[in-house]
Design an enzyme around this catalytic site. Structure first.
Site, PDB file in Angstrom:
ATOM      1  N   GLN A   1       0.854  -1.191   0.000  1.00  0.00           N
ATOM      2  CA  GLN A   1       0.000   0.000   0.000  1.00  0.00           C
ATOM      3  C   GLN A   1       0.885   1.233   0.000  1.00  0.00           C
ATOM      4  O   GLN A   1       1.949   1.244   0.605  1.00  0.00           O
ATOM      5  CB  GLN A   1      -0.976  -0.018   1.176  1.00  0.00           C
ATOM      6  CG  GLN A   1      -0.358  -0.010   2.559  1.00  0.00           C
ATOM      7  CD  GLN A   1       0.015   1.361   3.052  1.00  0.00           C
ATOM      8  OE1 GLN A   1      -0.394   2.364   2.478  1.00  0.00           O
ATOM      9  NE2 GLN A   1       0.789   1.402   4.109  1.00  0.00           N
TER      10      GLN A   1
ATOM     11  N   SER B   1       3.698  -0.372   3.740  1.00  0.00           N
ATOM     12  CA  SER B   1       3.867  -1.743   4.228  1.00  0.00           C
ATOM     13  C   SER B   1       4.145  -2.695   3.074  1.00  0.00           C
ATOM     14  O   SER B   1       3.519  -2.596   2.031  1.00  0.00           O
ATOM     15  CB  SER B   1       2.602  -2.201   4.965  1.00  0.00           C
ATOM     16  OG  SER B   1       2.373  -1.361   6.058  1.00  0.00           O
TER      17      SER B   1
ATOM     18  N   ASN C   1      -6.280   5.529  16.185  1.00  0.00           N
ATOM     19  CA  ASN C   1      -7.475   5.264  16.990  1.00  0.00           C
ATOM     20  C   ASN C   1      -8.163   6.552  17.431  1.00  0.00           C
ATOM     21  O   ASN C   1      -9.367   6.557  17.665  1.00  0.00           O
ATOM     22  CB  ASN C   1      -7.098   4.381  18.182  1.00  0.00           C
ATOM     23  CG  ASN C   1      -6.909   2.933  17.761  1.00  0.00           C
ATOM     24  OD1 ASN C   1      -6.883   2.634  16.567  1.00  0.00           O
ATOM     25  ND2 ASN C   1      -6.796   2.046  18.727  1.00  0.00           N
ATOM     26  N   GLU C   2      -7.391   7.640  17.510  1.00  0.00           N
ATOM     27  CA  GLU C   2      -8.026   8.917  17.860  1.00  0.00           C
ATOM     28  C   GLU C   2      -8.947   9.386  16.731  1.00  0.00           C
ATOM     29  O   GLU C   2     -10.053   9.865  16.979  1.00  0.00           O
ATOM     30  CB  GLU C   2      -6.962   9.982  18.160  1.00  0.00           C
ATOM     31  CG  GLU C   2      -6.273   9.798  19.514  1.00  0.00           C
ATOM     32  CD  GLU C   2      -5.449   8.516  19.588  1.00  0.00           C
ATOM     33  OE1 GLU C   2      -4.873   8.101  18.565  1.00  0.00           O
ATOM     34  OE2 GLU C   2      -5.392   7.930  20.689  1.00  0.00           O
TER      35      GLU C   2
ATOM     36  N   GLU D   1     -10.301  -1.651   5.386  1.00  0.00           N
ATOM     37  CA  GLU D   1      -9.078  -1.856   6.158  1.00  0.00           C
ATOM     38  C   GLU D   1      -9.391  -1.891   7.653  1.00  0.00           C
ATOM     39  O   GLU D   1      -8.841  -2.675   8.395  1.00  0.00           O
ATOM     40  CB  GLU D   1      -8.088  -0.739   5.842  1.00  0.00           C
ATOM     41  CG  GLU D   1      -6.747  -0.919   6.543  1.00  0.00           C
ATOM     42  CD  GLU D   1      -5.750   0.175   6.203  1.00  0.00           C
ATOM     43  OE1 GLU D   1      -6.178   1.247   5.776  1.00  0.00           O
ATOM     44  OE2 GLU D   1      -4.551  -0.061   6.395  1.00  0.00           O
TER      45      GLU D   1
ATOM     46  N   SER E   1       0.348   6.651   2.687  1.00  0.00           N
ATOM     47  CA  SER E   1       0.891   7.723   3.524  1.00  0.00           C
ATOM     48  C   SER E   1       1.969   8.529   2.831  1.00  0.00           C
ATOM     49  O   SER E   1       2.682   8.027   1.963  1.00  0.00           O
ATOM     50  CB  SER E   1       1.471   7.128   4.811  1.00  0.00           C
ATOM     51  OG  SER E   1       0.455   6.542   5.560  1.00  0.00           O
TER      52      SER E   1
END
Lengths: 317, 379
Positions: free
Chosen positions: B125, B160, B360-361, B244, B128
């Site tokens: 992928q 990744s 997670n935020e 995802e 980012s």
């Protein structure tokens, strides 16, 4: 496999929700906490009329059961509305009496809601022994109907629950009480009720933080507030499938896992709800207190977190 | 409600179990974050694919079994319970493939999916960028129109599998003049060995090159490697990002198997009281995750679409994964320090869970705003 409530179950939940909303349940709970059971009994018979207790009672005794999944659906709604009274205990009593010579004597009344039952776990307290007419005491020698008046009522952390000791002995109803099976149903009902309590706490808190402004903006726009509520939502939504999975399987470890997860999710939601309401959440006069205190009481009723963990570790899921 | 499987589903489970029992390598493969391990995992993908077990939910013409989501969950339970290796093809299979099923052309599916299923082409992928973490709207890598295709320029990072993979997929800014930053992005596939591509592996915490920087300097991509319409990349990527975070990347079978191994470890260590609650809670949470997935699949089979609940899912599995592995390392005591222990690789991998796929935020913000209806505010 179809692990999702069907249209009938969704309609059942919706009709209970409407009934309990219209009944003004918070005021009923406050009466009950004062020892005035009149409106609570009236509500109880309407809940029974909707078929809730009959879900734990066989057809030959006036019920429609056993239907543990529908019972869980119903108990989520009872918890959401903070309905007072020995709800899970009446379910447990129905299971204790099923198949016994006393079944015909008690079960039709329990299904119809004309009698309330409470059950004291061996060595434990009975909830609402002063309001219940059928007071059951399972013991090693068998199942007793406690006929003498219960001991003095002690206050629970939840003002709508009063705790009594049942008088020893009484009338022997059956030689061997199916206590393990009754505990399973009582615990399942308590888990579903706790889930409902948690959902109500979350809903009310979300409403509050949307309306309450500080520093010129809604409190609910602050990330710290959002994240606590997101965590509460996540914990409750992952407890939900455990409750229904337990209702489907009725395996002891599954029921224990459901009780553990729902109880913990409801309790942490209560802590969040109290905090995010600020001082108003800390008052008895504000209705939020009805759910805050119940979340704490249900956490240890019919299976403390540690008892539930023991079962999960011993048996696996 | 019903949790029982039909006879055909049970037969499918039995067939998968028998195949796995006969084929899962007896000794664990080397880490897939090494050249040697990557090759071994690629061979394992080929072995899976030879008997059509690598992508069971895909249509048969692309190498699958047309097994559906429910049987995919069943297969995953058996796969991880059998102790089978991590999937090197995972990025392509769970992120790119669902996008191609939803937005790709038939030509793209026929060309891309079969070699993905066999492990012949392994995908990385490339979401980012150095200045854009969870904020994909801040992407600056460009795709500039040229004859018959596009020229890519810029830098991707934290990609990744890119150290050893063959191809990559990601978003590129194709219209810098678009009025909003999330507009004017195009979703493209590109070859990691094409002229103009430089891959610089980055060692993660344990030093292994689990991800890489990818520098792009005039890399040509033909029009047939654009997914969907140019400029629509954001909308398409959001659907992939949901996959995802949702059940497809982290299937429940993985956590059920890990929780079962954790309970065995706890018992082997003499059932120490200090870890009792953590072990029990891991078992309960893994079961909750499994049942949540069954409920989600039930809704999908009824025609529902999964939306922001995948954000709850992501927070839940990433925290569960970390808790499982931390508990295991604690149970091991001084042995838990060993980097080559069976739990160590999983621990290092789990540490990244709360960070990637949208922190997670960010997921908690999505839960609060889209599931609870709380107002947007300053982050």
């Amino acid at each position: 496999m179809r692990f999702h409530p069907d249209a009938g179950q969704r309609a059942f939940a919706g009709s209970l929700h409407a009934l309990l909303t219209a009944a003004g349940t918070p005021a009923v709970a406050r009466d009950w906490a004062r020892g005035d059971h009149a409106r609570g009994r009236a509500l109880w018979s309407r809940i029974a009329g909707a078929g809730v207790f009959g879900l734990a009672v066989a057809e030959e005794y006036g019920g429609a059961g056993p239907h543990p999944v529908d019972l869980a659906v119903a108990f989520v709604e009872l918890g959401r509305h903070a309905v007072p009274g020995p709800l899970a205990e009446t379910v447990g009593a129905a299971v204790l009496l099923a198949g016994s010579a006393s079944a015909r004597r008690f079960l039709p009344e329990l299904a119809a809601g004309t009698e309330l039952a409470t059950v004291a776990a061996p060595g434990g307290w009975a909830v609402d022994g002063d309001a219940a007419s059928v007071r059951l005491r399972p013991a090693a020698e068998g199942l007793y109907l406690s006929t003498a008046p219960p001991g003095p009522a002690r206050r629970s952390l939840d003002p709508a629950r009063r705790l009594t000791r049942l008088a020893p002995a009484g009338e022997l109803l059956r030689a061997a009480a199916p206590y393990d099976r009754a505990l399973l149903w009582t615990r399942l009902a308590t888990a579903a009720q706790a889930l409902g309590v948690g959902l109500a706490l979350l809903d009310r808190t979300v409403d509050h933080v949307r309306r309450r402004t500080q520093f010129g903006v809604p409190v609910g726009s602050f990330q710290a507030v959002k994240h606590r509520l997101a965590d509460a939502k996540t914990a409750l939504e992952f407890a939900r499938p455990l409750v229904f999975g337990a209702a489907v399987s009725l395996r002891p470890a599954e029921v224990a896992a459901a009780k553990l997860a729902a109880g913990e999710a409801a309790y942490t939601t209560a802590r969040t709800a109290l905090h995010l309401h600020g001082a108003i959440g800390y008052t008895a006069e504000y209705d939020l207190s009805l759910w805050l205190t119940k979340a704490r009481a249900l956490r240890s009723a019919w299976g403390t977190p540690e008892e539930c963990r023991d079962l999960v570790l011993a048996q696996g899921l | 409600m019903d949790l029982s499987l039909s006879t055909v589903d049970e037969e499918f489970r039995a067939e998968a179990r028998a195949w796995l029992a006969a084929h899962v390598p007896r000794t664990p493969l080397p880490s897939l974050e090494t050249a040697e391990g990557f090759a071994a995992h690629r061979a394992w993908e080929a072995e899976l694919a030879a008997d059509r077990w690598s992508v069971v939910s895909w249509p048969e013409r692309y190498g699958g079994r047309d097994a559906g989501l429910l049987r995919w969950l069943v297969f995953e339970e058996e796969y991880w319970a059998a102790g089978a290796p991590g999937r090197v093809g995972q990025n392509g299979i769970s992120l790119l493939a669902p996008t191609l099923f939803a937005y790709g052309t038939e030509e793209q599916r026929a060309r891309v999916l079969p070699p993905m299923a066999t492990g012949e082409v392994v995908w990385a992928q490339a979401w980012s960028e150095p200045e854009a973490g969870s904020d994909l709207a801040a992407l600056t890598s460009r795709a500039v129109r040229t004859d018959g295709g596009w020229l890519l320029a810029g830098q991707k990072t934290w990609s990744s599998r890119a150290a050893f993979a063959d191809r990559a997929f990601g978003l590129f800014r194709s219209d810098p003049a678009a009025p909003e930053p999330h507009q004017g992005l195009t979703y493209l596939m590109f070859d990691l060995r094409a002229p103009g591509v430089t891959v610089r592996p980055i060692g993660r915490l344990d030093g292994r090159p689990a991800f890489a920087e990818v520098f792009l300097d005039g890399v040509f991509v033909p029009d047939e490697d654009v997914i969907g319409e140019p400029g629509q990349g954001w909308r398409i990527a959001m659907s992939t990002a949901g996959d995802e975070r949702g059940i497809t990347l982290r299937s429940p079978g993985r956590f059920l198997a890990a929780a079962a191994r954790l309970r065995e470890l706890w018992r082997a260590q003499g059932s120490p009281a200090h870890a009792r609650a953590r072990v029990a809670d891991a078992l309960v949470r893994a079961r909750a995750y499994q049942l949540f997935a069954y409920a989600a699949v039930s809704r999908l089979l009824e025609g529902a679409r999964l939306g922001p609940e995948s954000s709850m899912n992501k927070v839940f599995w990433s925290e569960l994964d970390l808790a499982l592995h931390e508990t295991a390392l604690d149970l091991l005591g001084p042995e838990g320090e060993l980097a080559d222990g069976a739990w160590a690789e999983g621990y290092v991998f789990a540490l990244a869970g709360p960070v990637y796929a949208g922190t997670n935020e960010i997921q908690r913000d999505i839960v609060a705003e889209r599931l609870l209806g709380l107002p947007k505010g300053r982050r």
